[in-house]
Design a protein around this motif. Structure first.
Motif, PDB file in Angstrom:
ATOM      1  N   VAL A  99       0.828  -1.208   0.000  1.00 15.25           N
ATOM      2  CA  VAL A  99       0.000   0.000   0.000  1.00 15.25           C
ATOM      3  C   VAL A  99       0.867   1.265   0.000  1.00 15.25           C
ATOM      4  N   LEU A 100       0.579   2.166  -0.938  1.00 14.65           N
ATOM      5  CA  LEU A 100       1.272   3.451  -1.011  1.00 14.65           C
ATOM      6  C   LEU A 100       0.528   4.535  -0.246  1.00 14.65           C
ATOM      7  N   MET A 101      -0.814   4.417  -0.223  1.00 12.61           N
ATOM      8  CA  MET A 101      -1.632   5.437   0.431  1.00 12.61           C
ATOM      9  C   MET A 101      -2.964   4.829   0.838  1.00 12.61           C
ATOM     10  N   VAL A 102      -3.469   5.276   1.985  1.00 15.57           N
ATOM     11  CA  VAL A 102      -4.839   4.960   2.367  1.00 15.57           C
ATOM     12  C   VAL A 102      -5.622   6.266   2.404  1.00 15.57           C
ATOM     13  N   LEU A 103      -6.907   6.156   2.089  1.00 16.75           N
ATOM     14  CA  LEU A 103      -7.825   7.283   2.064  1.00 16.75           C
ATOM     15  C   LEU A 103      -8.920   7.049   3.084  1.00 16.75           C
ATOM     16  N   GLU A 104      -9.216   8.077   3.859  1.00 15.62           N
ATOM     17  CA  GLU A 104     -10.401   8.074   4.711  1.00 15.62           C
ATOM     18  C   GLU A 104     -11.142   9.381   4.461  1.00 15.62           C
ATOM     19  N   ILE A 105     -12.465   9.276   4.437  1.00 12.25           N
ATOM     20  CA  ILE A 105     -13.345  10.430   4.288  1.00 12.25           C
ATOM     21  C   ILE A 105     -14.225  10.442   5.520  1.00 12.25           C
ATOM     22  N   THR A 106     -14.233  11.556   6.241  1.00 15.71           N
ATOM     23  CA  THR A 106     -15.003  11.583   7.477  1.00 15.71           C
ATOM     24  C   THR A 106     -16.480  11.357   7.204  1.00 15.71           C
ATOM     25  N   SER A 107     -17.096  10.652   8.149  1.00 13.23           N
ATOM     26  CA  SER A 107     -18.532  10.404   8.100  1.00 13.23           C
ATOM     27  C   SER A 107     -19.215  11.393   9.026  1.00 13.23           C
ATOM     28  N   TYR A 108     -20.493  11.557   8.854  1.00 15.05           N
ATOM     29  CA  TYR A 108     -21.247  12.446   9.735  1.00 15.05           C
ATOM     30  C   TYR A 108     -21.796  11.625  10.900  1.00 15.05           C
ATOM     31  N   ASP A 109     -20.877  11.110  11.731  1.00 12.21           N
ATOM     32  CA  ASP A 109     -21.290  10.350  12.905  1.00 12.21           C
ATOM     33  C   ASP A 109     -20.402  10.728  14.090  1.00 12.21           C
ATOM     34  N   THR A 110     -20.768  10.265  15.259  1.00 12.28           N
ATOM     35  CA  THR A 110     -20.068  10.671  16.473  1.00 12.28           C
ATOM     36  C   THR A 110     -18.698  10.031  16.627  1.00 12.28           C
ATOM     37  N   GLU A 119      -7.270   7.285  15.894  1.00 13.59           N
ATOM     38  CA  GLU A 119      -6.889   5.878  15.879  1.00 13.59           C
ATOM     39  C   GLU A 119      -6.301   5.418  14.546  1.00 13.59           C
ATOM     40  N   LYS A 120      -6.951   5.772  13.457  1.00 16.37           N
ATOM     41  CA  LYS A 120      -6.473   5.279  12.169  1.00 16.37           C
ATOM     42  C   LYS A 120      -5.128   5.873  11.758  1.00 16.37           C
ATOM     43  N   PRO A 121      -4.888   7.176  11.945  1.00 20.46           N
ATOM     44  CA  PRO A 121      -3.541   7.656  11.589  1.00 20.46           C
ATOM     45  C   PRO A 121      -2.444   6.912  12.350  1.00 20.46           C
ATOM     46  N   ARG A 122      -2.686   6.644  13.611  1.00 15.39           N
ATOM     47  CA  ARG A 122      -1.674   5.924  14.407  1.00 15.39           C
ATOM     48  C   ARG A 122      -1.522   4.486  13.888  1.00 15.39           C
ATOM     49  N   ALA A 123      -2.640   3.803  13.639  1.00 17.19           N
ATOM     50  CA  ALA A 123      -2.568   2.424  13.154  1.00 17.19           C
ATOM     51  C   ALA A 123      -1.876   2.346  11.796  1.00 17.19           C
ATOM     52  N   TYR A 124      -2.197   3.260  10.890  1.00 15.08           N
ATOM     53  CA  TYR A 124      -1.573   3.238   9.570  1.00 15.08           C
ATOM     54  C   TYR A 124      -0.083   3.579   9.657  1.00 15.08           C
ATOM     55  N   ALA A 125       0.287   4.516  10.532  1.00 13.58           N
ATOM     56  CA  ALA A 125       1.705   4.854  10.716  1.00 13.58           C
ATOM     57  C   ALA A 125       2.464   3.681  11.319  1.00 13.58           C
ATOM     58  N   TYR A 132      -1.225   8.825   4.388  1.00 16.37           N
ATOM     59  CA  TYR A 132      -2.620   8.733   4.847  1.00 16.37           C
ATOM     60  C   TYR A 132      -3.299  10.030   4.445  1.00 16.37           C
ATOM     61  N   LEU A 133      -4.280   9.927   3.551  1.00 10.46           N
ATOM     62  CA  LEU A 133      -5.028  11.086   3.064  1.00 10.46           C
ATOM     63  C   LEU A 133      -6.379  11.115   3.762  1.00 10.46           C
ATOM     64  N   LEU A 134      -6.636  12.188   4.480  1.00  4.21           N
ATOM     65  CA  LEU A 134      -7.912  12.365   5.170  1.00  4.21           C
ATOM     66  C   LEU A 134      -8.662  13.518   4.529  1.00  4.21           C
ATOM     67  N   LYS A 143      -6.124  16.672   4.795  1.00  9.70           N
ATOM     68  CA  LYS A 143      -4.935  16.462   5.619  1.00  9.70           C
ATOM     69  C   LYS A 143      -4.129  15.319   5.011  1.00  9.70           C
ATOM     70  N   VAL A 144      -2.861  15.588   4.767  1.00  9.96           N
ATOM     71  CA  VAL A 144      -1.966  14.586   4.212  1.00  9.96           C
ATOM     72  C   VAL A 144      -0.931  14.244   5.273  1.00  9.96           C
ATOM     73  N   HIS A 145      -1.007  13.019   5.769  1.00  9.71           N
ATOM     74  CA  HIS A 145      -0.058  12.508   6.745  1.00  9.71           C
ATOM     75  C   HIS A 145       1.011  11.729   5.975  1.00  9.71           C
ATOM     76  N   SER A 146       2.280  11.958   6.299  1.00  9.81           N
ATOM     77  CA  SER A 146       3.354  11.233   5.605  1.00  9.81           C
ATOM     78  C   SER A 146       4.546  11.028   6.534  1.00  9.81           C
ATOM     79  N   HIS A 147       5.496  10.267   6.054  1.00  8.97           N
ATOM     80  CA  HIS A 147       6.718   9.938   6.790  1.00  8.97           C
ATOM     81  C   HIS A 147       6.424   9.213   8.103  1.00  8.97           C
ATOM     82  N   PRO A 148       5.857   8.010   8.020  1.00  6.25           N
ATOM     83  CA  PRO A 148       5.593   7.249   9.242  1.00  6.25           C
ATOM     84  C   PRO A 148       6.906   6.821   9.893  1.00  6.25           C
ATOM     85  N   ASP A 149       6.944   6.895  11.213  1.00  7.16           N
ATOM     86  CA  ASP A 149       8.151   6.492  11.938  1.00  7.16           C
ATOM     87  C   ASP A 149       7.944   5.207  12.738  1.00  7.16           C
TER      88      ASP A 149
END
Length: 185
Positions: A99-110, A119-125, A132-134, A143-149
């Motif tokens: 996987v080069l990138m994962v995409l998440e689109i926020t839902s209208y839920d709590t 949770e997901k940015p940490r799990a993907y990193a 990680y594209l949000l 939001k573009v998250h990159s360079h996981p450590d």
């Protein structure tokens, strides 16, 4: 929750309840709501852009990934960018290595704040997924998250809808986010 137990529960839940997608992140069983029309349109938009700029890749929807250290978690990103043949024969829960990138689109839920922003940015990193594209429909930001450590993403770039943003390598695509304004409530 053990991976085998999660898979059994996920299969039963998917058969019993229409419109939900089960996940297990940080050992917690979660339910991701079914996508709405705006959500679906954003995925279509991004698939088209990826095909135009990187035809050797495919933005898969619905592919489950084993995430987190020691493969204890299971996530189903809204999109998973990898080589077009990366998941052939992989089954419902694939290895995230290609996987080069994962995409998440926020839902209208709590749960979207905890799930998509924490949770997901940490799990993907932790898993080592490079980007990680949000698409955050609540704040109207990309939001573009990159360079996981191995623990977190070291870089997070945020722009409001309407601006351009470049997805870093290994993706290397520039997005004009203006159309996103049309697909939020």
């Amino acid at each position: 929750m053990a991976p085998e137990e999660f898979e059994r529960v996920a299969r039963a839940l998917t058969r019993a309840v229409e419109g939900v997608r089960p996940e297990c992140v940080k050992g917690e069983l979660g339910i991701k709501p079914a996508a709405d029309g705006g959500h679906g349109r954003i995925v279509q938009w991004l698939i088209r852009i990826c095909l135009q700029h990187r035809p050797e890749l495919w933005l898969s929807t619905g592919q489950g990934l084993r995430v987190e250290a020691y493969r204890k978690g299971h996530a189903r990103p809204d999109g998973t960018l990898a080589a077009s043949e990366a998941f052939v024969g992989a089954g419902e829960w694939a290895d995230p290595a290609p996987v080069l990138m994962v995409l998440e689109i926020t839902s209208y839920d709590t749960d979207t704040d905890r799930r998509d922003r924490v949770e997901k940015p940490r799990a993907y990193a932790e898993t080592g997924i490079p980007v990680y594209l949000l698409i955050d429909r609540d704040s109207c930001e990309v939001k573009v998250h990159s360079h996981p450590d191995g623990v977190r993403y070291e870089s997070v770039l945020t722009v409001p809808f309407g601006k351009e943003i470049t997805l870093p390598e290994p993706v290397g695509i520039t997005l004009d986010t203006e159309p996103l304004k049309n697909w939020v409530r």
